[in-house]
Enzyme design. Structure first.
Site, short mmCIF file in Angstrom:
data_model
loop_
_atom_site.label_atom_id
_atom_site.label_comp_id
_atom_site.label_asym_id
_atom_site.label_seq_id
_atom_site.Cartn_x
_atom_site.Cartn_y
_atom_site.Cartn_z
N GLY A 31 0.90 -1.17 0.05
CA GLY A 31 -0.10 -0.01 -0.06
C GLY A 31 0.84 1.05 -0.11
N ALA A 32 0.25 2.27 0.25
CA ALA A 32 1.01 3.62 0.28
C ALA A 32 1.06 4.00 -1.37
CB ALA A 32 1.94 3.96 1.16
N LEU A 33 0.33 3.67 -2.24
CA LEU A 33 0.73 3.51 -3.58
C LEU A 33 1.15 4.78 -4.29
CD1 LEU A 33 -2.35 1.27 -4.63
CD2 LEU A 33 -0.17 0.55 -3.89
N HIS A 34 2.34 4.58 -5.17
CA HIS A 34 2.99 5.76 -5.80
C HIS A 34 3.11 5.16 -7.30
CE1 HIS A 34 6.56 3.17 -5.16
NE2 HIS A 34 6.25 3.13 -4.08
N HIS A 37 4.30 1.79 -7.95
CA HIS A 37 3.21 0.83 -8.07
C HIS A 37 2.30 0.77 -9.07
CE1 HIS A 37 3.89 1.39 -3.42
NE2 HIS A 37 4.24 0.04 -3.78
N MET A 148 12.11 -3.81 -9.91
CA MET A 148 13.62 -4.02 -9.81
C MET A 148 14.19 -3.04 -8.71
SD MET A 148 14.08 -4.26 -13.84
CE MET A 148 15.74 -4.73 -14.36
N LYS A 149 13.46 -1.95 -8.39
CA LYS A 149 13.81 -1.18 -7.05
C LYS A 149 14.27 -2.24 -6.16
CE LYS A 149 13.13 2.34 -4.06
NZ LYS A 149 12.49 1.44 -2.95
N ASP A 150 13.54 -2.99 -5.75
CA ASP A 150 14.09 -4.10 -4.85
C ASP A 150 14.56 -5.28 -5.49
OD1 ASP A 150 11.91 -3.05 -2.19
OD2 ASP A 150 11.27 -2.67 -4.03
P1 AMP Z 1 6.17 -2.24 -1.61
O1 AMP Z 1 4.89 -1.81 -1.59
O2 AMP Z 1 7.50 -1.13 -1.34
O3 AMP Z 1 6.48 -3.54 -0.89
O4 AMP Z 1 6.53 -2.60 -3.14
C1 AMP Z 1 5.68 -3.37 -3.84
C2 AMP Z 1 6.12 -3.64 -5.22
O5 AMP Z 1 6.24 -2.30 -5.96
C3 AMP Z 1 7.36 -4.29 -5.22
O6 AMP Z 1 7.57 -5.33 -6.24
C4 AMP Z 1 8.29 -3.11 -5.64
O7 AMP Z 1 9.45 -3.38 -6.09
C5 AMP Z 1 7.82 -2.25 -6.46
N1 AMP Z 1 8.07 -0.80 -6.56
C6 AMP Z 1 8.36 -0.01 -5.35
N2 AMP Z 1 8.83 1.08 -5.76
C7 AMP Z 1 9.01 0.98 -7.21
C8 AMP Z 1 9.65 1.98 -7.99
N3 AMP Z 1 10.12 2.97 -7.62
N4 AMP Z 1 9.87 1.51 -9.39
C9 AMP Z 1 9.15 0.15 -9.66
N5 AMP Z 1 8.66 -0.73 -8.97
C10 AMP Z 1 8.55 -0.42 -7.39
#
Ligand code: AMP
Length: 279
Positions: A31-34, A37, A148-150
């Site tokens: 969550g906290a989508l940007h 996401h 690919m960020k993670d």
């Molecule tokens: P999170 O909510 O932070 O667990 O992220 C969920 C998914 O979104 C994971 O697969 C992350 O790698 C991906 N993600 C987060 N930030 C980015 C970004 N800046 N660019 C591309 N994918 C992202």
């Protein structure tokens, strides 16, 4: 768009889509989508008949001293983003439904889970691999989208999925950045304006390193970048490693395609970023 909170209910819906021959895409998030996401969601909506976005702040990937309780949960805004982007189902299970008190089954991808971020967050990737396995089984997804960020997380999920014979195909998605170069992250919300401007140095330094890698040695590129990272005020480096794009082993001088990955604290916020580097 339907919001499903019950694990068995989503699994039932997913089985129905599987039986009917629909291709299902899963976008696992906390969550906290940007915009990062959103890029994953857009890919799934384009590729798949049905898109499921899971929003679950996964308790078992946080150590007691980390920010599980403080993690942002802007549910209304997240649902608006999902709706606007044509998501079919948002899966928002409770922590207790996913991990009831007597829960004791974990998935571990040995070796990969204890390097880089794993050194500083020892239980993190066990928690990630476990929750993602459950999400794959609950959603019956044909494809799952990971940023690919993670990068380490992506590699762990790819290996897990292959070795445990999950039917879900992993789709890696490029890092989405702000105009400034800063990679979108839910944790950016915690940065003060001053910290945010300091954090812009990270992507800038990685970009310079990738450029230098074309004609300079691995060790020179790494040393220069670390010196620059060290000079960012109010920061602390957890690690800055150049690794193989294939298996995260330490890069050697003969490798033509590598990843420079860093984890760095700016004030009280831990940021990760990486860049692919090619000769
Ligand atoms: P999170 O909510 O932070 O667990 O992220 C969920 C998914 O979104 C994971 O697969 C992350 O790698 C991906 N993600 C987060 N930030 C980015 C970004 N800046 N660019 C591309 N994918 C992202």
């Amino acid at each position: 768009m339907k919001v499903i909170k019950d694990v068995l209910q989503l699994q039932k819906i997913a089985f129905k889509h599987l039986r009917e021959g629909d291709e299902v895409g899963l976008v696992p998030t906390m969550g906290a989508l940007h915009n990062g996401h959103v890029s994953l969601i857009e890919k799934s909506v384009k590729n798949d008949d049905i898109t499921i976005v899971s929003i679950f702040v996964n308790p078992i990937q946080f150590s007691p001293d980390e920010d599980y309780l403080k993690y942002l949960r802007p549910v209304k805004k997240d649902l608006e983003i999902c709706k606007k982007n044509h998501v079919d189902y948002v899966f928002m299970p409770s922590a207790n439904d996913m991990f009831p008190q007597a829960y004791k089954t974990f998935v571990e991808v040995e070796a990969l889970q204890s390097i880089m971020c794993g050194v500083f967050r020892p239980i993190h990737f066990r928690g990630v691999a476990t929750v993602v396995s459950k999400l794959f089984n609950i959603s019956c997804a044909d494809r799952a989208y990971f940023g690919m960020k993670d990068f380490q997380q992506l590699k762990i999920i790819e290996k897990m999925s292959k070795e445990l014979n999950f039917r879900t195909k992993i789709v890696p998605c490029p890092i989405v950045r702000e105009k400034s170069g800063l990679a979108f992250s839910s944790r950016n919300f915690y940065l003060t304006n001053e910290e945010k401007s300091l954090s812009l140095n990270i992507s800038k330094i990685l970009k310079e390193a990738a450029k230098e890698f074309k004609n300079k040695s691995l060790s020179v590129v790494k040393k220069k970048a670390i010196n620059k990272l060290k000079k960012i005020p109010n920061s602390k480096i957890d690690y800055a490693e150049i690794v193989s794009i294939k298996d995260l082993s330490l890069a050697d001088k003969n490798m033509k395609k590598v990843v420079f990955a860093v984890a760095i604290w700016i004030g009280k916020v831990r940021l990760i970023d990486n860049t692919e580097m090619t000769k």
